[in-house]
Write an enzyme that holds these catalytic residues in place. Structure first.
Site, mmCIF file in Angstrom:
data_model
loop_
_atom_site.group_PDB
_atom_site.id
_atom_site.type_symbol
_atom_site.label_atom_id
_atom_site.label_comp_id
_atom_site.label_asym_id
_atom_site.label_seq_id
_atom_site.Cartn_x
_atom_site.Cartn_y
_atom_site.Cartn_z
ATOM 1 N N ASP A 195 0.835 -1.188 0.000
ATOM 2 C CA ASP A 195 0.000 0.000 0.000
ATOM 3 C C ASP A 195 0.876 1.246 0.000
ATOM 4 O OD1 ASP A 195 -2.310 1.482 0.026
ATOM 5 O OD2 ASP A 195 -2.568 1.391 2.203
ATOM 6 N N CYS A 229 -7.779 -1.410 -5.820
ATOM 7 C CA CYS A 229 -6.865 -1.654 -4.711
ATOM 8 C C CYS A 229 -7.681 -1.341 -3.463
ATOM 9 C CB CYS A 229 -5.588 -0.816 -4.837
ATOM 10 S SG CYS A 229 -5.841 0.877 -5.378
ATOM 11 N N ARG A 235 -2.437 2.241 -6.667
ATOM 12 C CA ARG A 235 -1.970 1.075 -7.410
ATOM 13 C C ARG A 235 -2.802 0.852 -8.669
ATOM 14 N NH1 ARG A 235 -1.594 -2.614 -1.987
ATOM 15 N NH2 ARG A 235 -3.170 -1.108 -1.324
ATOM 16 N N SER A 236 -4.108 1.099 -8.561
ATOM 17 C CA SER A 236 -4.985 0.941 -9.726
ATOM 18 C C SER A 236 -4.603 1.919 -10.829
ATOM 19 C CB SER A 236 -6.444 1.165 -9.314
ATOM 20 O OG SER A 236 -6.845 0.229 -8.333
ATOM 21 N N GLN A 275 -0.613 7.893 -6.516
ATOM 22 C CA GLN A 275 -0.682 8.563 -5.223
ATOM 23 C C GLN A 275 0.644 9.041 -4.667
ATOM 24 O OE1 GLN A 275 -3.434 5.799 -2.866
ATOM 25 N NE2 GLN A 275 -3.942 7.844 -2.143
#
Length: 493
Positions: A195, A229, A235-236, A275
């Site tokens: 994450d 995610c 992550r997506s 992110q």
């Protein structure tokens, strides 16, 4: 010039851009520039803020834009925290969504059914660093082979699974209880992506992407894959950016691809994609490595050892990702943990730990109440040395960045303000007003300095990226003749 020679020439352009940014340690600055540009978007998220839909969001600052949200056609509501991402020039569509909650798992599967998706791509684990990041929304096949979602009329049955070192591929069977129709769904579960982090190298990630592509899940004759995610943006977004850019490279050559522009285009459909600066850097590295494998897009096709470009050129240490703190219990603003890892790199202004916790990852929502200043005035002793800035969820400036709280004390000077004799209450009130004025002025000055510093850093970076890099005198054979070329390689912004 052959298509492969054109591709090789294009690779050097993007690779040079990557190396230039990496050598200057400028990923946080580039990332912040993208955030600032996207903060000008005026898209609304009204549906997500309706009272009946608020508890359907995993994070209160990661919400679907109204213009691109997926609308359910049946069931108790039409809302699901998901957006359709379209990149028409790459002939790609993706549905990006949050990791389902227990009360939204049925909506999730109804969306998969109604959108005719062939695959679900899950890029997170159920529990990460002792926090639940996603509901167990599919049957595992051990003691439970079937899950029923009567509120939406969907049944999910476990069929089989195939395990690899970094991901597991499952086959699930969806049944519409109303029509009795059924179809099989592929569930690709990437299990080694931390994450707020990145995979250890592009190699395993590209192998995963190759497997997804070869399954037909990304083909145009089926519905868009559902990618998630925990929040459905980090992550997506990384997965979709890499896949899209590789498609564009394969079809038009790398000279037609500007990674930053593609990311901004995708962010017009769902907020906050990518992110962290690290995820942006990894995307570039994976695009470079993937482009080297075109046109087959196979990784280790003959079990040969592939040089890991990302580890070689960036020397990244992913251990820091594991040490980052987690977001607070649900429903947290998604941006809290993210900002801890990057804000210190963006400006030289002093930033306290509390300030870092308050900044959202992007412009998470249309602007809500601005920053408020609360000063306790219950007694002279209760007046703090500096104003306490209450950083609520969406308190941000026009760039989508929370103004850091400078702990410079004005209290001592304020306490010496000369005023006519009056009651203690009057003195406290005057002191309160003086502090408030000074705090507002100080905040404005800090904000002006921050913006000036950020502008100077970006201009400095941009000048270095756009300066011509002499590559010498070469020769090209055209129509049997030889033409001498004195070439310059320009960085693409």
């Amino acid at each position: 010039m052959t298509s492969q020679e054109t591709l090789d020439q294009g690779i050097s352009n993007v690779e040079t851009e990557y190396l230039e940014i990496n050598s200057k340690g400028a990923w946080p600055i580039l990332y912040q520039h993208i955030r600032n540009e996207c903060s000008n978007f005026t898209y609304t998220c009204n549906e997500s803020k309706k009272p009946q839909n608020r508890n359907l969001n995993r994070y209160r600052d990661v919400l679907p834009y109204d213009h691109s949200r997926i609308v359910l056609k049946r069931g108790p509501c039409d809302y699901v925290n998901a957006n359709l991402i379209r990149v028409d020039r790459a002939h790609r569509q993706y549905i990006l969504t949050q990791g389902p909650l227990e009360n939204t798992a049925g909506h999730f599967w109804l969306m998969v059914w109604e959108q005719n998706s062939k695959a679900v791509l899950m890029l997170n684990k159920i529990i990460e660093k002792n926090h639940v990041k996603c509901y167990q929304y599919w049957p595992l096949g051990d003691s439970i082979n079937t899950m029923m979602f009567p509120d939406v009329g969907i049944k999910v049955k476990y069929i089989s699974k195939t395990e690899s070192s970094d991901y597991t591929t499952r086959i699930l069977k969806l049944t519409d209880l109303e029509t009795k129709e059924s179809r099989e769904i592929l569930h690709f579960h990437y299990t080694t992506w931390p994450d707020f982090g990145v995979p250890q190298s592009p190699t395993a990630f590209l192998r995963f992407l190759t497997d997804v592509r070869q399954s037909g899940a990304l083909d145009q004759n089926v519905g868009p894959p559902v990618v998630h995610c925990s929040a459905g943006i980090g992550r997506s977004g990384t997965f979709c950016l890499v896949d899209t850019c590789l498609v564009l490279i394969e079809e038009s050559g790398l000279n037609s691809v500007n990674v930053r522009e593609v990311l901004i285009e995708m962010r017009r459909h769902r907020m906050g994609l990518i992110q962290t600066p690290d995820q942006l850097r990894f995307s570039y590295a994976a695009i470079i490595e993937g482009a080297k494998q075109l046109p087959s897009n196979n990784v280790n096709i003959n079990n040969e050892v592939v040089t890991n470009h990302y580890d070689v050129v960036s020397n990244i240490n992913n251990s820091s990702n594991e040490e980052e703190d987690e977001p607070p219990p649900l429903p947290p603003p998604r941006g809290e943990s993210l900002t801890r890892s990057m804000m210190a790199d963006l400006t030289s202004n002093p930033i306290t730990r509390n300030d870092e916790l308050s900044a959202p990852p992007d412009k998470p929502l249309p602007r809500e109440p601005s920053i408020s200043t609360e000063i306790s005035t219950t007694s002279p002793q209760a007046v703090p040395n500096s104003a306490v800035i209450t950083n609520n969820l969406h308190e941000q400036n026009s760039d989508g960045v929370v103004v850091p709280n400078d702990n410079t004390s004005d209290g001592e000077n304020s306490s010496k303000t000369i005023s006519p004799p009056s009651s203690p209450d009057t003195k406290n009130e005057v002191r309160h007003r003086n502090k408030e004025k000074k705090e507002r002025l100080a905040a404005q000055v800090r904000e002006m300095k921050r913006r000036q510093k950020e502008t100077e850093e970006w201009q400095k970076l941009k000048r270095s990226l756009f300066k011509p890099l002499t590559i010498g005198i070469g020769a090209a054979i055209v129509g049997g003749g030889i033409i001498a070329i004195c070439g310059y390689l320009y960085m693409r912004g």
